[in-house]
Motif scaffolding. Structure first.
Motif, PDB file in Angstrom:
ATOM      1  N   LEU A 190     -13.682   3.166  -0.319  1.00 23.03           N
ATOM      2  CA  LEU A 190     -12.954   2.644  -1.499  1.00 23.03           C
ATOM      3  C   LEU A 190     -13.254   3.497  -2.363  1.00 23.03           C
ATOM      4  O   LEU A 190     -14.571   3.567  -2.617  1.00 23.03           O
ATOM      5  CB  LEU A 190     -13.506   1.213  -1.538  1.00 23.03           C
ATOM      6  CG  LEU A 190     -12.846   0.352  -2.706  1.00 23.03           C
ATOM      7  CD1 LEU A 190     -11.471   0.407  -2.648  1.00 23.03           C
ATOM      8  CD2 LEU A 190     -13.544  -0.845  -2.761  1.00 23.03           C
TER       9      LEU A 190
ATOM     10  N   ASP B  89      -3.267  -3.217  -2.160  1.00 21.86           N
ATOM     11  CA  ASP B  89      -3.310  -4.443  -2.952  1.00 21.86           C
ATOM     12  C   ASP B  89      -4.282  -5.401  -2.199  1.00 21.86           C
ATOM     13  O   ASP B  89      -3.938  -5.758  -1.033  1.00 21.86           O
ATOM     14  CB  ASP B  89      -1.984  -4.890  -3.083  1.00 21.86           C
ATOM     15  CG  ASP B  89      -1.962  -6.035  -4.067  1.00 21.86           C
ATOM     16  OD1 ASP B  89      -2.888  -6.507  -4.731  1.00 21.86           O
ATOM     17  OD2 ASP B  89      -0.689  -6.501  -4.286  1.00 21.86           O
ATOM     18  N   SER B  90      -5.359  -5.666  -2.864  1.00 22.28           N
ATOM     19  CA  SER B  90      -6.531  -6.513  -2.146  1.00 22.28           C
ATOM     20  C   SER B  90      -7.248  -6.178  -1.076  1.00 22.28           C
ATOM     21  O   SER B  90      -8.452  -5.782  -1.405  1.00 22.28           O
ATOM     22  CB  SER B  90      -5.853  -7.930  -2.021  1.00 22.28           C
ATOM     23  OG  SER B  90      -5.209  -8.430  -3.136  1.00 22.28           O
ATOM     24  N   THR B  91      -6.808  -6.067  -0.012  1.00 26.69           N
ATOM     25  CA  THR B  91      -7.566  -5.601   1.105  1.00 26.69           C
ATOM     26  C   THR B  91      -6.558  -4.697   2.193  1.00 26.69           C
ATOM     27  O   THR B  91      -5.347  -4.707   2.016  1.00 26.69           O
ATOM     28  CB  THR B  91      -7.958  -6.833   2.033  1.00 26.69           C
ATOM     29  OG1 THR B  91      -6.604  -7.336   2.590  1.00 26.69           O
ATOM     30  CG2 THR B  91      -8.774  -7.806   1.361  1.00 26.69           C
TER      31      THR B  91
ATOM     32  N   ALA C 250     -12.033   3.157  -6.002  1.00 24.50           N
ATOM     33  CA  ALA C 250     -12.057   2.358  -7.110  1.00 24.50           C
ATOM     34  C   ALA C 250     -11.268   0.983  -6.754  1.00 24.50           C
ATOM     35  O   ALA C 250     -10.479   0.935  -6.068  1.00 24.50           O
ATOM     36  CB  ALA C 250     -11.635   3.213  -8.259  1.00 24.50           C
TER      37      ALA C 250
ATOM     38  N   GLU D 235       0.936  -0.996  -0.106  1.00 18.96           N
ATOM     39  CA  GLU D 235      -0.031   0.106  -0.043  1.00 18.96           C
ATOM     40  C   GLU D 235       1.018   1.333   0.071  1.00 18.96           C
ATOM     41  O   GLU D 235       2.092   1.337   0.505  1.00 18.96           O
ATOM     42  CB  GLU D 235      -1.077   0.018   1.147  1.00 18.96           C
ATOM     43  CG  GLU D 235      -0.427   0.131   2.472  1.00 18.96           C
ATOM     44  CD  GLU D 235      -0.045  -1.250   2.972  1.00 18.96           C
ATOM     45  OE1 GLU D 235       1.018  -1.234   3.839  1.00 18.96           O
ATOM     46  OE2 GLU D 235      -0.653  -2.198   2.929  1.00 18.96           O
TER      47      GLU D 235
ATOM     48  N   GLY E 236      -6.566  -1.059  -5.037  1.00 16.44           N
ATOM     49  CA  GLY E 236      -7.794  -0.288  -4.994  1.00 16.44           C
ATOM     50  C   GLY E 236      -7.367   1.103  -4.450  1.00 16.44           C
ATOM     51  O   GLY E 236      -6.172   1.122  -4.073  1.00 16.44           O
TER      52      GLY E 236
ATOM     53  N   VAL F 225      -3.071   3.827  -2.694  1.00 17.02           N
ATOM     54  CA  VAL F 225      -3.679   2.451  -3.271  1.00 17.02           C
ATOM     55  C   VAL F 225      -3.210   1.587  -2.289  1.00 17.02           C
ATOM     56  O   VAL F 225      -2.277   1.553  -1.392  1.00 17.02           O
ATOM     57  CB  VAL F 225      -2.788   2.334  -4.488  1.00 17.02           C
ATOM     58  CG1 VAL F 225      -3.564   3.317  -5.613  1.00 17.02           C
ATOM     59  CG2 VAL F 225      -1.374   2.304  -4.502  1.00 17.02           C
TER      60      VAL F 225
ATOM     61  N   LEU G 247     -11.448  -2.556   3.628  1.00 17.57           N
ATOM     62  CA  LEU G 247     -11.708  -2.000   2.424  1.00 17.57           C
ATOM     63  C   LEU G 247     -11.087  -3.373   1.551  1.00 17.57           C
ATOM     64  O   LEU G 247     -10.304  -4.083   1.935  1.00 17.57           O
ATOM     65  CB  LEU G 247     -11.079  -0.825   1.942  1.00 17.57           C
ATOM     66  CG  LEU G 247     -11.327   0.323   2.871  1.00 17.57           C
ATOM     67  CD1 LEU G 247     -10.552   1.457   2.076  1.00 17.57           C
ATOM     68  CD2 LEU G 247     -12.817   0.660   2.524  1.00 17.57           C
ATOM     69  N   SER G 248     -11.822  -3.773   0.616  1.00 14.31           N
ATOM     70  CA  SER G 248     -11.538  -4.847  -0.467  1.00 14.31           C
ATOM     71  C   SER G 248     -11.446  -4.460  -1.929  1.00 14.31           C
ATOM     72  O   SER G 248     -12.578  -3.912  -2.252  1.00 14.31           O
ATOM     73  CB  SER G 248     -12.449  -5.951  -0.130  1.00 14.31           C
ATOM     74  OG  SER G 248     -11.886  -7.076  -0.988  1.00 14.31           O
ATOM     75  N   SER G 249     -10.593  -4.495  -2.494  1.00 16.84           N
ATOM     76  CA  SER G 249     -10.623  -4.065  -4.055  1.00 16.84           C
ATOM     77  C   SER G 249     -10.573  -5.553  -4.975  1.00 16.84           C
ATOM     78  O   SER G 249     -10.868  -5.354  -6.138  1.00 16.84           O
ATOM     79  CB  SER G 249      -9.329  -3.546  -4.315  1.00 16.84           C
ATOM     80  OG  SER G 249      -8.276  -4.134  -4.143  1.00 16.84           O
TER      81      SER G 249
ATOM     82  N   TYR H  29      -8.080   4.266  -1.980  1.00 21.12           N
ATOM     83  CA  TYR H  29      -8.871   4.643  -0.741  1.00 21.12           C
ATOM     84  C   TYR H  29      -8.658   6.247  -0.701  1.00 21.12           C
ATOM     85  O   TYR H  29      -7.645   6.881  -1.165  1.00 21.12           O
ATOM     86  CB  TYR H  29      -8.021   4.089   0.329  1.00 21.12           C
ATOM     87  CG  TYR H  29      -6.798   4.330   0.655  1.00 21.12           C
ATOM     88  CD1 TYR H  29      -6.452   5.439   1.613  1.00 21.12           C
ATOM     89  CD2 TYR H  29      -5.710   3.647   0.384  1.00 21.12           C
ATOM     90  CE1 TYR H  29      -5.479   5.917   2.081  1.00 21.12           C
ATOM     91  CE2 TYR H  29      -4.471   3.897   0.546  1.00 21.12           C
ATOM     92  CZ  TYR H  29      -4.117   5.112   1.601  1.00 21.12           C
ATOM     93  OH  TYR H  29      -2.828   5.495   1.869  1.00 21.12           O
TER      94      TYR H  29
END
Length: 90
Positions: A88, A53-55, A90, A33, A71, A51, A63-65, A73
């Motif tokens: 989140l 990666d994943s969670t 995107a 991140e 993702g 940004v 947050l989960s992408s 934030y």
């Protein structure tokens, strides 16, 4: 010229030596991140984006992408460092 440069360096060093950290915050996930932008509004609230990666977890917000997807934030902190919300984007 040398005198002006020396004065500028000393002034900068004095300013740094009097710096004070008011608060810190942590968050993120187990993978990568990064924070990429910070802004402060007129009332002292701090906005932090980046940004992950994943969670990621910020305060009590998870947050989960999605798997292997970056993702984006956006977090809002009060002027005293309390996390107000984490979204989140995107």
């Amino acid at each position: 010229m040398k005198k002006i440069l020396l004065i500028a360096i000393l002034f900068f060093a004095v300013k740094i030596s009097h710096a004070q950290v008011d608060w810190t915050a942590s968050g993120g996930g187990v993978l990568n991140e990064n924070s990429s932008a910070t802004a402060v509004d007129d009332t002292g609230n701090v906005y932090l984006s980046g940004v992950f990666d994943s969670t990621a977890t910020f305060g009590s917000t998870n947050l989960s992408s999605g798997a292997e997807v970056l993702g984006i934030y956006l977090n809002k902190y009060s002027s005293t460092g309390i996390l107000k919300w984490s979204k989140l984007i995107a």
